[in-house]
Motif scaffolding. Structure first.
Motif, short mmCIF file in Angstrom:
data_model
loop_
_atom_site.label_atom_id
_atom_site.label_comp_id
_atom_site.label_asym_id
_atom_site.label_seq_id
_atom_site.Cartn_x
_atom_site.Cartn_y
_atom_site.Cartn_z
N ALA A 155 0.79 -1.24 -0.17
CA ALA A 155 0.03 -0.04 0.06
C ALA A 155 0.91 1.17 -0.11
O ALA A 155 0.47 2.37 -0.70
CB ALA A 155 -1.04 0.03 1.16
N GLN A 156 2.02 1.13 0.75
CA GLN A 156 2.69 2.16 0.68
C GLN A 156 3.64 2.82 -0.59
O GLN A 156 3.91 3.78 -0.60
CB GLN A 156 4.05 2.16 1.83
N ILE A 157 3.68 1.63 -1.50
CA ILE A 157 4.11 2.14 -2.71
C ILE A 157 3.28 2.33 -3.77
O ILE A 157 3.46 2.23 -5.19
CB ILE A 157 5.46 1.26 -3.23
N SER A 158 1.89 2.16 -3.69
CA SER A 158 0.93 2.34 -4.54
C SER A 158 -0.36 3.36 -4.34
O SER A 158 -1.00 3.68 -5.19
CB SER A 158 0.10 0.88 -4.66
N VAL A 203 8.53 -7.20 -2.71
CA VAL A 203 7.83 -5.74 -2.36
C VAL A 203 9.15 -4.69 -2.01
O VAL A 203 9.33 -3.81 -2.56
CB VAL A 203 7.13 -5.85 -0.99
N LEU A 204 10.30 -5.52 -1.70
CA LEU A 204 11.47 -4.48 -1.57
C LEU A 204 12.20 -3.99 -2.74
O LEU A 204 12.51 -2.95 -3.01
CB LEU A 204 12.72 -5.26 -0.80
N VAL A 208 12.45 -0.16 -4.31
CA VAL A 208 13.74 0.33 -4.79
C VAL A 208 13.34 1.03 -6.39
O VAL A 208 13.79 2.08 -6.49
CB VAL A 208 14.67 -0.66 -5.21
N ARG A 209 12.46 0.15 -6.89
CA ARG A 209 12.21 0.59 -8.20
C ARG A 209 11.30 1.86 -8.23
O ARG A 209 11.58 3.03 -8.93
CB ARG A 209 11.13 -0.22 -9.24
N THR A 213 12.56 5.24 -9.77
CA THR A 213 11.84 5.98 -11.00
C THR A 213 10.50 6.76 -10.64
O THR A 213 10.25 7.48 -11.35
CB THR A 213 11.34 4.63 -12.02
N GLY A 214 10.07 6.78 -9.42
CA GLY A 214 9.00 7.57 -9.12
C GLY A 214 7.61 6.82 -9.41
O GLY A 214 6.51 7.41 -9.31
#
Length: 222
Positions: A155-158, A203-204, A208-209, A213-214
């Motif tokens: 959730a934190q990266i989406s 997930v890690l 990183v991606r 890349t943002g």
């Protein structure tokens, strides 16, 4: 189109810590990162110290495994001369200029590597919640508070954390609990159903991606 539904339960309601394999990854990655990033930590600390009055490290009580509280560390990104809700809105006047950069690059989160080493947090898990907001979670979603919170997670990266809404703090917190929290839990639930070492590494890698890349990770069907 059918309305989207969110999870109303998940896993066990008993405290759920990390497996020995995941704990080994936590210690290895967090310890290595702290050593490798020590020059970055020093530069960020100096930036925070020189650009606004107040402590370099922001400390806040959060909820960890079994709904216990712990002190979470972050680089301070907000002014100390004003108060507001636990949630940060987009364009929040409390956030300093350098703080916006730190938040956008996630550099403000680096001190949480210490929380990972201490076992308060793990590398991958649900976002650690404040006690006040956790108390407002609907009963059917409070199972998430029995999990070990993570430095990162699906959730934190989406999903965005900043709340882009106007209104009183009570209105914003109500919207957060009723709308954003269920969405976050729905995304995190797939990982939490089987928080294996391979799933953790995936997930890690996605994190990183995202940092490089943002590009946010988009779950299937999202």
């Amino acid at each position: 189109m059918m309305p989207q539904t969110y999870p109303t339960s998940g896993g066990s309601s008993t405290p759920r810590g990390v497996s020995p394999g995941r704990r080994a990854i936590d210690v290895l990655v967090a310890g290595t990162a702290l050593l490798a990033l020590s020059p970055v930590l020093l530069v960020v600390a100096m930036l925070v110290r020189l650009t606004s009055p107040g402590p370099v490290i922001f400390r806040q009580r959060r909820v960890t495994t079994g709904r216990r509280e712990f002190t979470m560390y972050k680089f301070r990104t907000m002014r100390t001369d004003c108060e507001g809700p636990d949630l940060t809105r987009s364009g929040d006047a409390r956030v300093t200029g350098p703080g916006r950069v730190l938040r956008r690059t996630s550099l403000d989160e680096l001190p949480q590597l210490l929380n990972v080493l201490r076992g308060d947090m793990t590398l991958v898990g649900p976002r650690p919640e404040t006690p006040a907001l956790a108390a407002c979670y609907p009963t059917e979603l409070k199972w998430i508070l029995d999990q070990t919170p993570g430095l990162t997670g699906p959730a934190q990266i989406s999903l965005r954390d900043d709340v882009a809404l106007d209104g009183s703090p009570a209105d914003i917190e109500r919207w957060y609990v009723e709308n954003l929290v269920p969405r976050r839990i729905a995304v995190d639930q797939t990982f939490l159903a089987d928080p294996s070492v391979p799933a953790t590494l995936v997930v890690l890698a996605r994190t990183v991606r995202y940092l490089v890349t943002g590009r946010r990770w988009v779950p299937q069907g999202g």
